[in-house]
Write an enzyme that holds these catalytic residues in place. Structure first.
Site, mmCIF file in Angstrom:
data_model
loop_
_atom_site.group_PDB
_atom_site.id
_atom_site.type_symbol
_atom_site.label_atom_id
_atom_site.label_comp_id
_atom_site.label_asym_id
_atom_site.label_seq_id
_atom_site.Cartn_x
_atom_site.Cartn_y
_atom_site.Cartn_z
ATOM 1 N N ASP A 64 0.866 -1.118 0.280
ATOM 2 C CA ASP A 64 0.127 0.285 -0.125
ATOM 3 C C ASP A 64 0.600 1.294 -0.207
ATOM 4 O OD1 ASP A 64 1.030 -0.447 2.169
ATOM 5 O OD2 ASP A 64 -0.949 0.083 3.412
ATOM 6 N N HIS A 65 2.099 0.710 0.488
ATOM 7 C CA HIS A 65 3.165 2.438 0.400
ATOM 8 C C HIS A 65 3.541 2.890 -1.133
ATOM 9 C CE1 HIS A 65 2.627 2.024 4.658
ATOM 10 N NE2 HIS A 65 3.542 2.909 5.168
ATOM 11 N N ASP A 120 4.309 -1.160 11.251
ATOM 12 C CA ASP A 120 3.699 -0.010 10.789
ATOM 13 C C ASP A 120 3.544 0.634 12.243
ATOM 14 O OD1 ASP A 120 2.834 1.727 8.431
ATOM 15 O OD2 ASP A 120 2.084 2.262 10.057
ATOM 16 N N ARG A 382 0.793 13.297 9.838
ATOM 17 C CA ARG A 382 1.537 13.490 9.920
ATOM 18 C C ARG A 382 1.838 14.923 9.273
ATOM 19 N NH1 ARG A 382 4.225 7.725 10.914
ATOM 20 N NH2 ARG A 382 3.737 7.372 13.306
ATOM 21 N N SER A 535 6.937 6.640 12.467
ATOM 22 C CA SER A 535 6.943 5.921 12.218
ATOM 23 C C SER A 535 7.858 4.734 13.068
ATOM 24 C CB SER A 535 7.816 5.847 10.775
ATOM 25 O OG SER A 535 8.944 6.160 10.556
ATOM 26 N N ARG A 537 9.874 2.149 11.731
ATOM 27 C CA ARG A 537 10.567 2.054 10.293
ATOM 28 C C ARG A 537 12.358 1.842 11.554
ATOM 29 N NH1 ARG A 537 10.682 7.866 7.106
ATOM 30 N NH2 ARG A 537 9.017 7.247 7.302
#
Ligand code: MIC
Ligand code: SF4
Length: 641
Positions: A64-65, A120, A382, A535, A537
């Site tokens: 989806d990113h 996520d 964000r 995030s 990540r």
């Protein structure tokens, strides 16, 4: 003694540890979720563990990113890898176009009372239906897929008691913006935010999910709504009645903190650049010229959210202002299909909206970067500086109602001036079509995992040395986000290629950082409060590790990032005395002696500032397990033994 919802779920999933705030506990993980930007690393790590099939009740891999890459094969390579790895190892694969992971998971998979770990930070979205859903780094998610428990600090539990009912033109986004105003972006660290009070029943599950989603911006471990009749209705409408169970706090449940919000008194709110907690009333900014409006993201892209926008335009016969570029990113294929069948989509197209895919899109800087110094109103979560792709853009966060009003008038406007509020009825049944979710292969042995040239081998940390030395390579302020550390946008395509992605580290602050770190053979980073917010990540730890960074010394850390640093063998250390932050300058040479001995002796550690001839006292707050991980050179080395 009565229990709150957090206690009930944690107790029923407890593997080890004592249930008291501040203790490290381990819990069983029922479900996992990954998305493509963190998923490739998570699955490379899962593969390295040698477990043939995931041991969870359900694991889903979403794309989806990064979906529409221009001029290159990297994203497509990643998608192919993710699809084949999912087929082989017992994981469901949600194809690009099926929607944003959190929205789809809420619709199709979330289960009240279960636990979920997702790579996520907005994984807590499913807290909207009473699931304890926590964001973590990919490596932690990989461990959970392999059947390992998730370790976390037992949280404090905050009750947000909702009173009354939202007034017309005020919506769920305003509730969480108000909470961000009160608590700030670090106010939720170490806490679970639980919602209760009679106001809860007036909020639908997607509205609750807007609130739990953006609890990530508070820094909270997760956010939770009860599972009640509203939840039952939602699951029934998704043809998932069997997944429902009631889950509410006991009447005499205890909380560490209680915050009251009177929904009747709330007004439309907006977060100003460049932080989700820079919140004020929309009325205070009325008249400010707007260049762009983006509606979507995992926070505000549900059927309700998009129908509100569609109805505002249709009922008023409005068009998008000629000076505004407005985009719509639906949260899922289900949402997109439903609004196209009921003509909501047609209303928005007719009004002049630009329709994007059901993906993250502009939220992660993938398209629709604002013009120079442009003002962009987004229904996202964000607004960190530069995240939109335009360094000098001014990004504001607001509800779909506020966004629509600005798109019509070309200026920020209190939506209450738009007249009659188009109340949207929740569907009695949603359109169910899971054909874009591919189940795992029946015969995994036959599946070949396809790895294109963008999938590079996983770098593994070196075993930590007894004496650690190096220069302070950069000195940073408060609230440094993972978008500052490893930016997304145009760099996203290198998520599976750590050597290349490492060139992005701190690039917006110091373009030479990566060269500097390499030449110096690594070193230290000094930072202020809430380092690593945003995030999940793990690249924000993995890439600095690759560049030889040995420790981050900060006034405080964001939860997920701190865990990621430990997982990759970087020391996250906190100044015992915040004032010592001022006593370290960029380029100062630092040294830590007898690391293992110091770590095992207690929570304090002495760092020598060799340049200034001074000692700095820091705290680590590691559990014995985390000390072992650090000394082994990270979680992968630790797991291999
Ligand atoms: C984000 O909103 O910043 C992301 C992109 O969804 C991240 C995950 C990532 O960096 O891949 C998140 O929130 O964890
Ligand atoms: Fe995607 Fe934005 Fe949600 Fe992150 S915050 S998952 S980029 S929509």
């Amino acid at each position: 003694m009565g229990k709150n919802i957090t206690q009930k779920i944690l107790e029923s999933h407890l593997v080890s540890g004592a249930m008291a705030a501040g203790n490290e506990i381990a819990i069983r993980v029922d479900q996992t979720l990954t998305q493509d930007a963190t998923g490739t690393m998570a699955y490379l790590q899962f593969e390295a563990m040698g477990v043939p099939k995931v041991k969870t009740k359900l694991s889903v891999s979403y794309v989806d990113h990064n979906t529409l890459q221009y001029g290159g094969f990297e994203n497509a390579d990643d998608h192919r890898f993710l699809q084949t790895v999912a087929a082989k190892h017992g994981i469901y694969f949600s194809r690009p176009g099926n929607g944003i992971c959190h929205q789809v998971h809420l619709e199709r998979f979330g289960v009240p009372g279960q636990t979920m770990l997702g790579s996520d930070s907005h994984t807590p979205t499913c807290g909207g239906l009473g699931m304890m859903a926590i964001g973590a780094g990919g490596l932690d998610v990989a461990v959970a897929m392999g059947g390992g428990p998730f370790n976390l600090t037992y949280p404090k539990v905050v009750l947000v008691k909702l009173k009354g009912k939202l007034k017309p033109w005020v919506s769920a986004k305003d509730v969480i913006l108000e909470l961000l105003r009160r608590m700030t972006v670090k106010g939720g660290v170490g806490k679970v935010i639980e919602y209760g009070g009679e106001g809860v029943k007036s909020l639908s599950v997607p509205e609750r999910a807007t609130i739990t989603n953006m609890g990530a911006e508070l820094g909270a471990t997760t956010s939770l709504f009860p599972s009640d009749d509203v939840t039952k209705e939602f699951l029934k409408a998704q043809k998932r009645d069997k997944d429902w169970k009631e889950l509410v706090a006991d009447e005499d449940a205890k909380y560490d903190e209680i915050i009251e919000i009177d929904l009747n008194k709330l007004e439309p709110m907006i977060a100003k650049p460049h932080s989700p907690d820079a919140v004020c009333k929309v009325s205070e900014l009325e008249g400010m010229k707007v260049d762009q409006v983006c509606i979507g993201s995992c926070t505000n892209s549900s059927y309700r959210d998009l129908m509100v926008v569609a109805e505002i335009f249709r009922k008023g016969g409005h068009k998008v202002n000629p000076n505004v570029s407005m985009t719509i990113s639906p949260g899922s294929k289900q949402v997109l299909e439903m609004i196209s069948l009921n003509k909501g989509l047609a209303s928005m197209i007719e009004a002049g909206a630009r329709i994007l895919e059901a993906t993250c899109g502009p939220c992660i800087g993938n398209g629709q970067s604002p013009p120079s110094k442009g003002v962009s109103l987004r229904t996202f979560n964000r607004n960190f500086e530069g995240r939109s792709g335009t360094k000098d853009a001014q990004v504001y966060l607001c509800s779909p109602e506020v966004a629509a009003a600005a798109a019509i008038y070309g200026v920020i406007m209190d939506p209450r001036k738009l007249g009659k509020y188009p109340k949207i009825a929740m569907p009695k049944s949603y359109l169910i079509d899971d054909s874009m979710i591919i189940p795992p292969a029946k015969d995994p042995a036959k599946v070949e995992i396809l790895r294109g040239p963008n999938i590079k081998a996983l770098p593994v940390a070196q075993k930590i040395q007894p004496v650690i030395g190096g220069a302070t390579l950069i000195k940073l302020g408060d609230n440094i986000t993972t978008d500052h550390i490893t930016p997304a946008g145009t760099w996203l395509k290198y998520r599976s290629n750590v050597p290349k992605y490492s060139e992005s580290v701190f690039s917006a602050i110091d373009a030479q950082f990566h060269e500097k770190a390499k030449t110096a053979g690594g070193g230290f980073v000094i930072a202020g409060e809430n380092y690593g917010q945003g995030s999940s990540r793990e690249h924000a730890a993995l890439c600095p590790m690759y560049l030889g960074i040995k420790g981050i010394i900060a006034k405080s850390f964001a939860r997920i990032h701190k865990d990621n640093l430990v997982n990759f063998g970087i020391l996250p250390l906190t100044f015992s005395n915040s004032a010592d932050y001022d006593a370290v300058d960029q380029s100062d040479k630092l040294e830590i002696n007898d690391l293992a001995k110091q770590l095992e002796a207690g929570d304090s550690l002495i760092i020598k500032n060799v340049t200034k001839g001074k000692e700095i006292k820091v705290k680590h707050g590691f559990s014995p397990r985390q000390i072992d991980i650090i000394l082994a050179g990270g979680l992968l080395n630790f797991t291999k033994g």
